[in-house]
Design an enzyme around this catalytic site. Sequence first.
Site, PDB file in Angstrom:
ATOM      1  CG  HIS A 213      -7.182  -5.205   6.908  1.00 58.29           C
ATOM      2  ND1 HIS A 213      -6.658  -6.279   6.214  1.00 58.29           N
ATOM      3  CD2 HIS A 213      -6.845  -4.104   6.191  1.00 58.29           C
ATOM      4  CE1 HIS A 213      -6.035  -5.839   5.123  1.00 58.29           C
ATOM      5  NE2 HIS A 213      -6.130  -4.523   5.092  1.00 58.29           N
TER       6      HIS A 213
ATOM      7  CD  GLU B  24      -2.922  -1.293   0.335  1.00 58.29           C
ATOM      8  OE1 GLU B  24      -2.867  -0.557  -0.676  1.00 58.29           O
ATOM      9  OE2 GLU B  24      -3.840  -2.106   0.532  1.00 58.29           O
TER      10      GLU B  24
ATOM     11  CG  HIS C 235      -4.342   0.344   5.794  1.00 56.14           C
ATOM     12  ND1 HIS C 235      -5.715   0.395   5.711  1.00 56.14           N
ATOM     13  CD2 HIS C 235      -3.967  -0.779   5.110  1.00 56.14           C
ATOM     14  CE1 HIS C 235      -6.159  -0.643   5.015  1.00 56.14           C
ATOM     15  NE2 HIS C 235      -5.115  -1.366   4.649  1.00 56.14           N
TER      16      HIS C 235
ATOM     17  CE1 TYR D 108     -12.433  16.751  24.145  1.00 57.07           C
ATOM     18  CE2 TYR D 108     -10.547  15.698  23.096  1.00 57.07           C
ATOM     19  CZ  TYR D 108     -11.626  15.640  23.953  1.00 57.07           C
ATOM     20  OH  TYR D 108     -11.910  14.480  24.606  1.00 57.07           O
TER      21      TYR D 108
ATOM     22  CE1 TYR E 258     -17.609  14.789  22.594  1.00 59.42           C
ATOM     23  CE2 TYR E 258     -19.630  13.771  23.393  1.00 59.42           C
ATOM     24  CZ  TYR E 258     -18.309  14.156  23.596  1.00 59.42           C
ATOM     25  OH  TYR E 258     -17.699  13.900  24.797  1.00 59.42           O
TER      26      TYR E 258
ATOM     27  CG  HIS F 152      -8.771  -2.420   1.890  1.00 59.56           C
ATOM     28  ND1 HIS F 152      -8.020  -2.023   0.795  1.00 59.56           N
ATOM     29  CD2 HIS F 152      -7.869  -2.777   2.834  1.00 59.56           C
ATOM     30  CE1 HIS F 152      -6.733  -2.168   1.070  1.00 59.56           C
ATOM     31  NE2 HIS F 152      -6.618  -2.622   2.309  1.00 59.56           N
TER      32      HIS F 152
END
Length: 236
Positions: free
Chosen positions: A101, A80, A99, A215, A120, A162
Amino acid sequence: MSASLPLLSHRPLRAEIIATCRHMNDIGINQGTSGNVSVRVGDRILLTPSGIPYGDMRDEQIVEMTFDGTYYGPCRPTSEWRFHRDILARRPDIDTIIHTHSMFSTTLSCLRRDIPAVHYMIAAAGGDSIRCADYATFGSQALSDHALTALEGRYACLLANHGMIVLGADLKKAMALLVEVETIAAQYWRALQVGEPVILDSEEMRRVIDLFKTYGRQDAADAGLRHGGLSAPAVA
């Protein structure tokens, strides 16, 4: 550049990348050799290698790569690598990509559903939804292009059939967002088992997104708060 130099450079960061990957598997947010991680280092990228179990991974196997697709070291980068490279090239505001799964995000991606504002905390991903990118074969340029579209103005997206991608300023922040997105995906999936969840409206999400600008900051304004000092007075 010497071919041996990547084996010696950025050792603490390489170790942190491996520790992050192992932590993802330990907490069940990833599995096997799926998923991958990249971090920008100046004008280069450090990426996890292709097909090596995280428990066996060594510092020197983390791949150093330039933005033209040239890589250094004994291993090929993750399949990837295209979306890692393209996202980092497009997004100077972030330096880390994870990334996975993960179960619930991937489940929703198989339904090709965006995650709406069911909670939220979705604002942590940069907007009032987490988009699901169109499907394309893993490792392809088409997948990278779809991910870039879904990540426009966002720090997370799903990849159809994916998994998911999160972005962050560093590994700790990206990992925190990864956990948050997977939690929201789980909440959404569970709510769907009972009925149709109520979605927060755009006006409320505008307020939340505005609040997220400060925040977690210690200097954030709050008219109802008054600092009484570094220690509380003794109780009589």
